[in-house]
Design a protein around this motif. Structure first.
Motif, mmCIF file in Angstrom:
data_model
loop_
_atom_site.group_PDB
_atom_site.id
_atom_site.type_symbol
_atom_site.label_atom_id
_atom_site.label_comp_id
_atom_site.label_asym_id
_atom_site.label_seq_id
_atom_site.Cartn_x
_atom_site.Cartn_y
_atom_site.Cartn_z
ATOM 1 N N TYR A 94 0.830 -1.207 0.000
ATOM 2 C CA TYR A 94 0.000 0.000 0.000
ATOM 3 C C TYR A 94 0.865 1.259 0.000
ATOM 4 C CZ TYR A 94 -4.227 -2.699 1.054
ATOM 5 O OH TYR A 94 -5.282 -3.565 1.003
ATOM 6 N N ARG B 156 -4.070 -12.228 3.294
ATOM 7 C CA ARG B 156 -5.443 -11.746 3.088
ATOM 8 C C ARG B 156 -5.811 -12.020 1.637
ATOM 9 N NH1 ARG B 156 -8.234 -6.968 4.256
ATOM 10 N NH2 ARG B 156 -9.710 -8.635 4.614
ATOM 11 N N HIS C 86 -8.662 -7.813 -2.177
ATOM 12 C CA HIS C 86 -9.773 -6.979 -1.716
ATOM 13 C C HIS C 86 -9.556 -5.529 -2.092
ATOM 14 C CE1 HIS C 86 -6.669 -6.805 1.394
ATOM 15 N NE2 HIS C 86 -7.128 -5.581 1.656
ATOM 16 N N HIS D 126 -10.728 -1.624 -0.587
ATOM 17 C CA HIS D 126 -11.314 -0.936 0.571
ATOM 18 C C HIS D 126 -12.157 0.261 0.150
ATOM 19 C CE1 HIS D 126 -8.644 -2.753 3.700
ATOM 20 N NE2 HIS D 126 -7.784 -2.836 2.699
HETATM 21 FE FE FE Z 1 -6.174 -4.083 2.721
#
Ligand code: FE
Ligand code: MBD
Length: 305
Positions: free
Chosen positions: A159, A214, A217, A219
């Motif tokens: 990120y 994870r 996905h 957000h």
């Molecule tokens: Fe995330």
């Protein structure tokens, strides 16, 4: 000067007071300290083990990874479950399910009207995705000029802001819906996320025999129209970790349907020419019960201090 048994020491730690302090903080701290005393006694935790753990906590904070371990140990999802239980009586009617914010939100992403290229500067990094839909109220009426804050990881599962190799606000945008509540964006299908190897979090996960993955996905933080702001995530179907998320954050109703499109001229304004994956998803916002629920803010912004 005094000699103490462990229970006398505990009573002193929890009972000493020169001013009123804060009753709630006192009570919760006392419980945590009591439980830890008992854990150390019961399991005969050695000084070496104790100080290793304290060293780990310091490293965790230095690495800014407290929010990662809370997710991995289930606290983020716990808070969501408890919020929904508390909600049950007052607001039984449900909109789009909430999902945890996670530790990687950054406020202040660039704002666009109705549509945006979230993948600006990331061309060719994955399968082209066009996601669109509306922001609605529980009554099915659109929320005009709602705010759709969207963020996801890059092709390496990292990120921006937390990754020094990405420009600021990479893969982070805010979209204002049009008068009919419509939003849309172009990006690419992100991969899943894995906790950084060699970090304090991965050290603990190794010792727990757990993985730190994870599923893929995206957000969202959606707000507007005086409705309750919604923090959620959508999942991409087919991921092996869909039902085995280290953060326990996936939910029914948040796995989107992918439609492969060979060609279309509909999204020329987003530069879509070749084949792409199309996703339709409407966000349904619940009515706010209190004014503060309308505010779209990150959990850290909302927290005191
Ligand atoms: Fe995330
Ligand atoms: C993530 O990308 C995330 O969404 C969560 C909840 C925790 C860690 C990384």
């Amino acid at each position: 000067m005094a000699e103490y048994t462990t229970s006398q020491l505990l009573a002193l730690v929890n009972g000493s007071q020169v001013s009123a302090g804060d009753e709630r903080v006192r009570t919760v701290t006392a419980r945590i300290v009591t439980d830890l005393f008992h854990t150390i006694e019961e399991f005969k935790v050695t000084p070496n083990e104790f100080w290793s753990a304290m060293k780990w906590l310091n490293r965790l904070g230095e690495a800014n990874m407290v929010g990662l371990i809370t997710a991995g140990l289930g606290f983020d999802r716990l808070l969501d479950i408890l919020a929904e239980e508390a909600d049950q009586a007052e607001a039984p009617e449900k909109g789009t399910p909430r999902a945890i914010e996670g530790p990687l939100y950054v406020a202040g992403a660039p704002l666009a009207m109705r549509e945006v290229r979230l993948d600006e500067g990331n061309e060719g990094k994955g399968e082209v995705l066009v996601m669109e839909g509306r922001v609605l109220g529980l009554d099915g009426k659109p929320v005009p000029h709602a705010s759709v804050d969207v963020w996801h990881c890059n092709e390496l599962g990292r990120y921006s802001h937390f990754d020094p190799d990405q420009p600021g606000y990479n893969l982070r945008r805010r979209i204002e819906t049009d008068a009919e509540g419509n939003y849309r964006f172009r990006s690419f299908l992100p991969p899943g996320y894995a906790i950084p190897p060699g970090s304090p979090v991965s050290e603990l996960f190794d010792l727990l025999g757990r993985h730190g993955n994870r599923p893929a996905h995206i957000h969202f933080l959606v707000s507007g129209g005086g409705k309750r702001a919604l923090t959620t995530q959508v999942n991409i179907p087919g991921d092996t970790f869909l039902d085995d998320d280290f953060a326990f954050a996936t939910r029914d109703g948040l796995v989107v349907a992918l439609t492969k499109v060979e060609s279309s001229t509909e999204f020329a304004s987003l530069g879509v020419t070749g084949p792409f994956t199309h996703v339709r998803f409407d966000f349904v916002l619940q009515d706010a019960l209190r004014e503060d629920e309308m505010i779209a803010a990150s959990r850290y912004d909302t927290a005191a201090l």
